[in-house]
Scaffold this motif. Structure first.
Motif, PDB file in Angstrom:
ATOM      1  N   THR A  25      32.742 -35.150 113.214  1.00 11.50           N
ATOM      2  CA  THR A  25      33.778 -35.161 114.249  1.00 11.50           C
ATOM      3  C   THR A  25      33.492 -36.160 115.359  1.00 11.50           C
ATOM      4  O   THR A  25      34.404 -36.559 116.068  1.00 11.50           O
ATOM      5  N   THR A  26      32.226 -36.541 115.511  1.00  6.15           N
ATOM      6  CA  THR A  26      31.803 -37.381 116.631  1.00  6.15           C
ATOM      7  C   THR A  26      31.091 -38.624 116.128  1.00  6.15           C
ATOM      8  O   THR A  26      30.344 -38.566 115.153  1.00  6.15           O
ATOM      9  N   THR A  44      34.799 -39.267 120.034  1.00  8.36           N
ATOM     10  CA  THR A  44      35.382 -38.675 118.837  1.00  8.36           C
ATOM     11  C   THR A  44      35.659 -39.740 117.775  1.00  8.36           C
ATOM     12  O   THR A  44      35.863 -40.920 118.098  1.00  8.36           O
ATOM     13  N   ASN A  45      35.667 -39.307 116.536  1.00 12.04           N
ATOM     14  CA  ASN A  45      36.037 -40.215 115.447  1.00 12.04           C
ATOM     15  C   ASN A  45      37.466 -40.711 115.635  1.00 12.04           C
ATOM     16  O   ASN A  45      37.777 -41.863 115.316  1.00 12.04           O
ATOM     17  N   GLU A  46      38.321 -39.850 116.179  1.00 10.21           N
ATOM     18  CA  GLU A  46      39.704 -40.231 116.434  1.00 10.21           C
ATOM     19  C   GLU A  46      39.763 -41.399 117.425  1.00 10.21           C
ATOM     20  O   GLU A  46      40.542 -42.341 117.248  1.00 10.21           O
ATOM     21  N   ALA A  47      38.905 -41.370 118.461  1.00  8.84           N
ATOM     22  CA  ALA A  47      38.872 -42.464 119.437  1.00  8.84           C
ATOM     23  C   ALA A  47      38.405 -43.758 118.783  1.00  8.84           C
ATOM     24  O   ALA A  47      38.936 -44.833 119.076  1.00  8.84           O
ATOM     25  N   ASP A  49      38.855 -44.611 115.692  1.00  2.00           N
ATOM     26  CA  ASP A  49      39.996 -45.095 114.909  1.00  2.00           C
ATOM     27  C   ASP A  49      41.078 -45.707 115.795  1.00  2.00           C
ATOM     28  O   ASP A  49      41.602 -46.781 115.490  1.00  2.00           O
ATOM     29  N   GLU A  50      41.410 -45.027 116.910  1.00  2.00           N
ATOM     30  CA  GLU A  50      42.458 -45.527 117.801  1.00  2.00           C
ATOM     31  C   GLU A  50      42.083 -46.865 118.439  1.00  2.00           C
ATOM     32  O   GLU A  50      42.939 -47.720 118.651  1.00  2.00           O
ATOM     33  N   ASN A  52      40.061 -48.923 116.998  1.00  2.00           N
ATOM     34  CA  ASN A  52      39.750 -49.815 115.882  1.00  2.00           C
ATOM     35  C   ASN A  52      38.380 -50.476 116.098  1.00  2.00           C
ATOM     36  O   ASN A  52      38.231 -51.687 115.930  1.00  2.00           O
TER      37      ASN A  52
END
Length: 74
Positions: A25-26, A44-47, A49-50, A52
């Motif tokens: 997750t991190t 976060t992994n989402e950050a 990705d966002e 890039n």
């Protein structure tokens, strides 16, 4: 490169992403800010990705802390 955003944080350090380790997750992002200094951030992994983010990218460490403490042996 100049950071062209307005932030309430007053401490920004620019550098180059030299390592990116993604967990479940991190992610841990290592940023070389020069002079032999590396700053590591957990985001976060989402950050990742966002943004890039990739190794070799120029990026900024943005530091916002309400308290900074100093300790010394007694």
């Amino acid at each position: 490169m100049e950071l062209k955003v307005k932030l309430s944080a007053r401490n920004t350090l620019n550098g180059k992403v030299v390592e990116l380790k993604m967990g479940q997750t991190t992610s841990h992002v290592k940023l070389d800010i020069g002079g032999g200094h590396i700053v590591t951030a957990s985001i976060t992994n989402e950050a990742v990705d966002e943004l890039n983010l990739k190794v070799g990218d120029e990026a900024w460490a943005v530091i916002k802390a309400s308290d900074v403490m100093i300790a010394k042996s007694a």
